[in-house]
Design a protein around this motif. Structure first.
Motif, short mmCIF file in Angstrom:
data_model
loop_
_atom_site.label_atom_id
_atom_site.label_comp_id
_atom_site.label_asym_id
_atom_site.label_seq_id
_atom_site.Cartn_x
_atom_site.Cartn_y
_atom_site.Cartn_z
N GLN A 127 0.84 -1.20 0.00
CA GLN A 127 0.00 0.00 0.00
C GLN A 127 0.87 1.25 0.00
O GLN A 127 1.97 1.23 0.56
CB GLN A 127 -0.87 0.01 1.25
CG GLN A 127 -2.13 -0.82 1.11
CD GLN A 127 -2.92 -0.79 2.42
OE1 GLN A 127 -2.82 -1.69 3.22
NE2 GLN A 127 -3.70 0.27 2.60
N PRO A 128 0.40 2.31 -0.62
CA PRO A 128 1.17 3.55 -0.60
C PRO A 128 1.31 4.07 0.83
O PRO A 128 0.41 3.91 1.64
CB PRO A 128 0.33 4.52 -1.44
CG PRO A 128 -1.00 3.91 -1.55
CD PRO A 128 -0.84 2.43 -1.38
N LEU A 129 2.43 4.71 1.10
CA LEU A 129 2.69 5.22 2.45
C LEU A 129 2.37 6.71 2.59
O LEU A 129 2.53 7.27 3.67
CB LEU A 129 4.17 5.00 2.81
CG LEU A 129 4.49 3.67 3.50
CD1 LEU A 129 5.98 3.44 3.55
CD2 LEU A 129 3.89 3.63 4.90
N THR A 130 1.97 7.31 1.50
CA THR A 130 1.65 8.74 1.61
C THR A 130 0.36 9.07 0.88
O THR A 130 -0.09 8.33 0.01
CB THR A 130 2.76 9.61 0.98
OG1 THR A 130 2.90 9.20 -0.39
CG2 THR A 130 4.08 9.46 1.70
N THR A 131 -0.21 10.18 1.27
CA THR A 131 -1.28 10.79 0.48
C THR A 131 -0.81 12.22 0.19
O THR A 131 0.13 12.71 0.82
CB THR A 131 -2.61 10.85 1.27
OG1 THR A 131 -2.36 11.56 2.47
CG2 THR A 131 -3.12 9.47 1.58
N VAL A 179 2.34 6.94 8.24
CA VAL A 179 2.93 6.57 9.53
C VAL A 179 4.21 7.38 9.72
O VAL A 179 5.07 7.38 8.85
CB VAL A 179 3.25 5.07 9.60
CG1 VAL A 179 3.90 4.72 10.94
CG2 VAL A 179 1.99 4.24 9.40
N VAL A 180 4.27 8.09 10.82
CA VAL A 180 5.45 8.92 11.09
C VAL A 180 6.24 8.31 12.24
O VAL A 180 5.67 8.01 13.28
CB VAL A 180 5.04 10.36 11.45
CG1 VAL A 180 6.27 11.24 11.61
CG2 VAL A 180 4.11 10.92 10.39
N LEU A 181 7.54 8.14 12.04
CA LEU A 181 8.40 7.59 13.08
C LEU A 181 9.09 8.71 13.85
O LEU A 181 9.30 9.79 13.31
CB LEU A 181 9.44 6.63 12.49
CG LEU A 181 8.98 5.17 12.37
CD1 LEU A 181 7.79 5.04 11.45
CD2 LEU A 181 10.13 4.29 11.90
N PRO A 182 9.43 8.45 15.12
CA PRO A 182 10.05 9.51 15.92
C PRO A 182 11.46 9.85 15.42
O PRO A 182 12.12 9.04 14.77
CB PRO A 182 10.10 8.92 17.33
CG PRO A 182 9.99 7.45 17.16
CD PRO A 182 9.23 7.22 15.90
N THR A 213 -3.05 10.62 8.44
CA THR A 213 -1.91 10.03 9.13
C THR A 213 -2.45 9.06 10.15
O THR A 213 -3.24 9.45 11.02
CB THR A 213 -1.07 11.13 9.81
OG1 THR A 213 -0.59 12.01 8.78
CG2 THR A 213 0.11 10.53 10.55
N GLU A 214 -2.03 7.81 10.01
CA GLU A 214 -2.69 6.77 10.80
C GLU A 214 -2.13 6.63 12.21
O GLU A 214 -2.64 5.85 13.00
CB GLU A 214 -2.65 5.44 10.04
CG GLU A 214 -3.45 5.55 8.73
CD GLU A 214 -3.37 4.32 7.85
OE1 GLU A 214 -2.92 3.27 8.33
OE2 GLU A 214 -3.76 4.43 6.67
N PHE A 269 -2.65 -3.52 12.59
CA PHE A 269 -2.28 -3.66 11.18
C PHE A 269 -1.31 -2.54 10.81
O PHE A 269 -1.44 -1.42 11.30
CB PHE A 269 -3.51 -3.57 10.28
CG PHE A 269 -4.50 -4.67 10.53
CD1 PHE A 269 -4.17 -6.00 10.29
CD2 PHE A 269 -5.77 -4.38 11.02
CE1 PHE A 269 -5.07 -7.02 10.53
CE2 PHE A 269 -6.68 -5.40 11.28
CZ PHE A 269 -6.33 -6.72 11.02
N PRO A 270 -0.35 -2.84 9.93
CA PRO A 270 0.60 -1.80 9.54
C PRO A 270 -0.09 -0.58 8.94
O PRO A 270 0.27 0.56 9.25
CB PRO A 270 1.48 -2.49 8.49
CG PRO A 270 1.35 -3.95 8.79
CD PRO A 270 -0.04 -4.15 9.33
N LEU A 271 -1.10 -0.84 8.10
CA LEU A 271 -1.83 0.28 7.49
C LEU A 271 -3.31 -0.07 7.46
O LEU A 271 -3.68 -1.23 7.51
CB LEU A 271 -1.33 0.51 6.06
CG LEU A 271 0.09 1.05 5.91
CD1 LEU A 271 0.51 1.01 4.45
CD2 LEU A 271 0.22 2.46 6.47
N LYS A 272 -4.13 0.96 7.37
CA LYS A 272 -5.57 0.71 7.24
C LYS A 272 -5.85 0.14 5.87
O LYS A 272 -5.16 0.47 4.89
CB LYS A 272 -6.35 2.01 7.41
CG LYS A 272 -6.41 2.45 8.85
CD LYS A 272 -7.27 3.69 9.01
CE LYS A 272 -7.20 4.14 10.45
NZ LYS A 272 -7.85 5.41 10.70
N ARG A 273 -6.89 -0.69 5.81
CA ARG A 273 -7.25 -1.26 4.51
C ARG A 273 -7.77 -0.17 3.59
O ARG A 273 -8.53 0.70 4.02
CB ARG A 273 -8.41 -2.22 4.70
CG ARG A 273 -7.97 -3.61 5.02
CD ARG A 273 -9.16 -4.50 4.76
NE ARG A 273 -9.11 -5.63 5.67
CZ ARG A 273 -9.64 -6.80 5.37
NH1 ARG A 273 -10.28 -6.96 4.23
NH2 ARG A 273 -9.57 -7.78 6.22
#
Lengths: 653, 470
Positions: free
Chosen positions: A52-56, A67-70, A494-495, A98-102
């Motif tokens: 799945q794409p990681l950005t919009t 998903v933003v990491l510290p 941003t999830e 889940f890593p990302l929303k469906r």
């Protein structure tokens, strides 16, 4: 000695103190960050790789990461974050399982149920029309909730089809879910039923099986033969029909007709045995959904127990054993519910603690029956309320994290079992009968809590629920609330939008420890069941309810439009303009249908009930037998038969 | 007939059929008690017939019901109909259901003869206390009012399909309680045996009573049973919670009658009028009469004055064995049941009670299993222990009271092969809490280590970087 050598020596000593797992976490950190800075994320869910794409992209052209990491530099911070927070989809799943929303599936699930099965079927088609995923949530009328049949006796008649749908037979269930493909991967059905849950679940499973049978008949062009059989059968016996007295002429828009062609028949009657077995297997392994079936919270808060608690738990265990044996993997056998505990007045910490404790009680019971943790833990789901209190902002985070830690380290369960999935309903108790327009605002904020917390499923209450059964108009507004957050609100793209908030992290720790303290209190009272015997949970819920009522009354707890910020007219209680009550014609039809069902099954029903009682007496799997019993017996008949061998619930105070 | 005043108001409280919302009615009944009412509380999910039968058997002045699940119009009207059909239209009906009962529906119900449906607005204007005062005022029976006049109108047909005229039995007991001249008895006094059940508070007396009644009714299809149950009045308020019926599933039966008595002025485990109540039940021709006392202390053995056969119920949690020496009933009880037998230490408890039983009766050589001391679990459906207790009681009724009821057999029941949570696993929640806390302290400790490593790593790097000088 060279200073750097001394430092190196200390470093090496410390390195020995770091566990290999934690060293690995630190080592993989940069890779993980890199993974999340790419365009897409590939991950595996139950042997399927999903990318799945990681950005919009926002209107301004900003790439918005999902998903933003510290940005931590200190390894202690990095390690602590990974061990207590981590990215969604990684232990301890604080931020989500889940890593990302469906894509293409909002967590929207709206509760519906009114009148007869036809009317509710129509409502289901209305709420899911045009939705990519069909997520139905069924409210049953109180007659059904207590395992009885509709009847003319006035104290029963008045309640038939009120505040929920009346379902007494397998044919009612077939009509209720007709026109939806129950075995399609994008259909999921939830049923709010507890005392008689095994019977309603058997209705549902049979309805799904018979849909598969219909498909088989169509594929093999066997309808002429089946219709001939049906004609012969219904020459002597009353023929069931889908008939909505309010809209007699048509099926609801979007209704495919599936599920109605075997009314009054079982696939088992008309299919060759091996074909039926295949359809049965397909249906059982594919159906998605949830049955509430949480008998512990019933005894603690909600009072729809019908069987003695011990027998009710045995029934739940039988359902789970059947699920394991038949590989029912996409259906939750229980929805361990805090919602009703909260609605009865418990504060969010008590809600969470009691609910998780109940969940672990089911775990211990199923383990003691010899089931393996990884065979049943994935069939458990949770259900919480989201109100206005600050603790609600972390209820999912804390639940997921406690569950994961206990599953991994106490029960040695696998990753799938460590993932706690839950449904949220916004708090009905937080809605008020004054200034009811303000209720949507409350619901919106609660929905925001829920969505930021990555709930797996969400019901938003209608603003008029405090005074009446929601109308189509108010339900539409309630659905819009979550659609607006999910689709319009930029921050929700941003999830893990709330991760990294100091306040939220501290709240998570505080609530987690508060839950552990409550576990200790329950433990001192002999665990959940021992505490129930002393009515500990009930009393605590009542006390907290009184605390709320007192603060509401004194105004210490400000409620806008209720005890402060009143309008010029004093914000009076609003009376409902339109009240939905099931009409007499519908009720009469339900009773006539039931009597026709009895007549059709007069020859088999007694024998079926005898067999059911025998299975119970021999300590067999009662649910496996119910799968047959429901083909010939109504809900009330089955409940009565089970009272004889399992005992009725004994009230307490 | 002129009644003696003062008269305690007796009310039946319940939540309606298929309705689990019992919070409001629980608050109401507490306030009613504190205003001196005697409350027969049925709890949630009660049918119209259950409620009406209770109200008649208890000779109540009123019924207070909450209904939040819809169908209230039918429900309240049906209660009114059943009362009227039974010649008990004098029993007042009160209700509430928050916003679920619309004002026009409330008006329709008032029109129909429901005394009052309290609305949320009543709550605001009258306040809770105001509502309760209003309700009690409506219930207070006037001399020569409908409550007293009703009995003159009763035919001789038993109402609600009951085997006996529960109205007259109930009213006779009321007169006895008020010290009025007793009603003429239509039947000659019979000699039904009286089984007395007593024991400590919270031992499960009413659950055991219910299980005995259920077995009796199922075993002997032509026999009738009456239960007289006593609960304490509060000295401070005069009110009482007569709560035994809430646990009773079998009592709503055409062949069963139950009357709850408050001790009223008496400072004992029994009401001063209990003997009259028992005599009235005997005269009414019941085949078995059961008297259940309020929870008693170690010294109380007053039930012995009123019964032919006595059953003492206790739990395994009595403390040290020497405590048993102080319990008067253990010297006299015909049968002893140790209920909640699933509790830890139950086997020891039975052995200790057996020892005391033998000591007090000089039965030094008797084997424990020959003694009428039984471990029971009334909370378990069709418990073997209760079956054994029932056998023992019937044996004693035959041998001691010459009461023979006939043959019977217990039905088979579902087997729940084992305890829900095995005894050695009962500390599971504490184990989980430990697991979580251990994990959290591991995180703190390891993060500290990692942090130091980070600092050292930084320092090492600085040391290794060649110093640059301007």
């Amino acid at each position: 000695m060279d200073i750097s050598l001394i430092l190196q020596k200390h470093y090496n000593q410390l390195r020995q103190q770091l566990s290999p797992q934690n060293a690995a976490l630190l080592q993989q950190w940069e890779t993980l960050k890199e993974q999340y800075s790419g365009a897409d994320l590939a991950y595996t869910v139950r042997n399927k790789t999903i990318s799945q794409p990681l950005t919009t992209t926002s209107l301004s052209g900003t790439k918005i990461p999902k998903v933003v990491l510290p940005q931590y530099a200190d390894w202690g911070d990095v390690l602590r974050w990974q061990l207590q927070e981590n990215v969604p989809g990684e232990f301890p799943y604080t931020a989500g399982v889940f890593p990302l929303k469906r894509d293409g599936e909002d967590p929207t699930r709206m509760f519906a149920g009114e009148g007869g099965p036809e009317r509710t079927n129509r409502r289901f088609h209305y709420v899911s029309h045009g939705q990519p995923a069909i997520r139905l949530s069924t409210a049953f009328d109180s007659v059904t909730l207590y395992g009885e049949d509709p009847a003319l006796r006035p104290d029963i008649f008045g309640k038939v089809g009120n505040s929920g749908v009346s379902i007494a037979t397998i044919d009612d269930a077939k009509k209720l879910y007709s026109g939806f493909d129950l075995c399609a991967p994008n259909t999921s059905v939830s049923m709010t039923i507890n005392g008689p849950a095994p019977m309603l679940l058997a209705f549902f499973m049979n309805a799904a099986i018979d849909q598969e049978c219909e498909k088989w008949i169509s594929q093999h062009e066997q309808w002429p033969r089946v219709e001939e059989y049906a004609q012969a059968k219904f020459e002597r016996l009353p023929k069931p029909a889908y008939h909505n007295p309010l809209v007699p002429e048509t099926l609801p828009p979007g209704h495919s007709g599936l599920g109605l062609r075997l009314l009054g028949l079982s696939g088992a009657e008309v299919l060759p045995p091996e074909a039926y077995a295949k359809c049965r297997q397909t249906a059982l392994q594919q159906v998605r959904g949830t049955v509430q079936a949480d008998i512990l919270k019933e005894d603690q808060a909600q009072n729809t127990c019908i069987f003695s608690t011990e027998f009710a738990l045995k029934l739940m265990g039988d359902v789970q054993e059947f699920f394991i044996a038949e590989k029912v993997q996409n259906f939750y056998s229980v929805s361990i519910s805090g919602y009703h505990i909260a609605e009865a007045g418990a504060n969010p910490i008590t809600q969470l603690a009691f609910t998780l404790a109940n969940g672990f009680t089911f775990v211990e019971y199923y383990l003691s029956r010899g089931m393996h943790i990884d065979d049943f833990a994935p069939n458990l789901s949770f259900f919480f309320s989201n109100g206005m209190d600050p603790e609600y902002s972390v209820i999912g985070r804390v639940a997921r994290r406690i569950w994961a830690k206990a599953m991994k380290y106490k029960y040695n369960a696998n990753e799938r079992s460590q993932k706690l999935k839950y449904h949220i309903q916004t708090s009905g108790r937080s809605l008020h009968a004054q200034e009811i327009d303000f209720n949507d605002i409350r619901t919106t904020l609660q929905a925001l809590y829920a969505i930021y917390d990555n709930c797996n499923s969400l019901h938003t209450n209608a603003y008029d629920e405090a005074i009446t059964t929601p109308t189509e108009e108010s339900v539409r507004r309630a659905m819009a609330i979550q659609l607006i957050i999910n689709r319009e609100l930029g921050s929700a793209k941003t999830e893990n939008f709330m991760q990294g908030s100091f306040a939220l992290e501290q709240m998570t720790e505080l609530v987690e420890e508060a839950v552990m303290i409550e576990f200790d209190r329950l433990n001192e009272r002999g665990g959940v069941l021992g505490a129930m015997e002393r009515m500990y949970q009930r009393n605590k819920i009542q006390e907290e309810s009184m605390h709320y009522e007192t603060q509401k009354h004194t105004g210490e707890l400000p409620l806008i439009g209720v005890n402060t910020f009143l309008s010029k007219s004093g914000s009076p209680t609003i009376l409902p303009g339109e009240v939905i009550r099931s009409n007499t014609e519908e009720k009469a039809q339900q009773i006539a249908n039931l009597e026709a069902f009895w007549e059709r099954n007069a020859l088999q029903s007694q024998e079926s009930l005898d067999r059911l009682r025998q299975v119970a007496i021999a300590n067999g799997n009662i649910f496996a037998e119910l799968m047959h019993t429901v083909q010939h017996c109504s809900l009330g008949q089955i409940t009565t038969a089970l009272y004889e061998v399992g005992g009725q619930y004994r009230r307490n105070m | 007939m002129k009644p003696n005043a003062p008269h305690n108001i007796r009310l039946v409280t319940a939540a309606s059929l298929f309705d689990g919302h019992d919070a409001a009615i629980n608050i109401m009944r507490r306030i009613l008690q504190s205003h001196g009412a005697e409350i027969i509380h049925l709890g949630h999910n009660r049918s119209a017939k259950d409620i009406v039968e209770t109200a008649i058997e208890e000779d109540a002045h009123g019924i207070a019901i909450t209904s939040y699940q819809g169908g209230h119009v039918e429900f309240f009207k049906y209660i009114k109909d059943l009362l009227d059909e039974s010649g008990c239209g004098h029993i007042k009906i009160f209700g509430g259901g928050g916003g679920t009962i619309l004002p026009e529906e409330a008006a329709e119900l008032h029109q129909y003869g429901i005394c009052r449906i309290y609305s949320p607005d009543d709550g605001r204007t009258m306040g809770l206390e105001g509502m309760i005062t209003h309700l009690l005022q409506q219930c207070r029976p006037e001399p020569d009012g409908p409550f007293w006049k009703a009995e003159a109108s009763w035919d001789n047909l038993a109402p609600l399909g009951e085997h006996k005229d529960i109205r007259r039995i109930a009213r006779a007991i009321t007169h006895a309680e008020l010290g009025n001249p007793s009603m003429p008895q239509s039947l000659p006094a019979r000699t039904a045996p009286v089984l007395g059940i007593t024991g400590t508070g919270g031992a499960g007396k009413s659950s055991v009573t219910d299980e005995i009644v259920r077995r009796f009714l199922n075993s002997f299809l032509d026999k009738t049973v009456a239960v007289v149950s006593v609960d304490p009045s509060k000295k401070k308020t005069g009110g009482a919670l007569l709560g035994d019926r809430i646990r009773m599933n079998s009592i709503s039966h055409p062949r069963a009658y139950m009357r709850s008595l408050a001790t009223r002025l008496d400072n004992t485990a029994l009401s001063g009028h209990v003997q009259e109540a028992l005599d009235i039940c005997k005269a009414a021709g019941f085949d078995l009469v059961i008297l259940e006392s309020a929870g008693v202390g170690q010294s109380d053995a007053s039930i012995l004055d009123h019964c032919d056969l006595s059953l003492y119920i206790m739990t395994p949690e009595f403390g040290a064995a020497s405590q048993l020496e102080k319990i008067n009933m253990l010297d006299y009880a015909d049968v002893v049941a140790i209920n909640k037998y699933d509790k830890a230490g139950s086997a020891d408890a039975v052995a200790d009670v057996c020892k005391q039983y033998k000591r007090s009766r000089n039965l030094w050589t008797a084997a424990n299993h020959e003694l009428p001391v039984v471990g029971t679990m009334a909370s378990k459906f069709n418990d073997e222990g209760i079956n054994h207790l029932f056998d023992l009681l019937l044996e004693k009724l035959a041998s001691k009271c010459q009461a023979h009821f006939g043959r019977y057999a217990f039905g088979s029941t579902a087997k729940v092969s084992q305890a829900i949570i095995p005894p050695k696993r009962t500390r599971y929640l504490s184990e989980i809490a430990d697991t979580v806390r251990q994990y959290n302290s591991m995180v703190t400790q390891q993060a500290e280590v990692a942090s130091k490593m980070y600092q050292l790593d930084g320092a090492i790097k600085i040391c290794q970087t060649p110093q640059q000088h301007d």
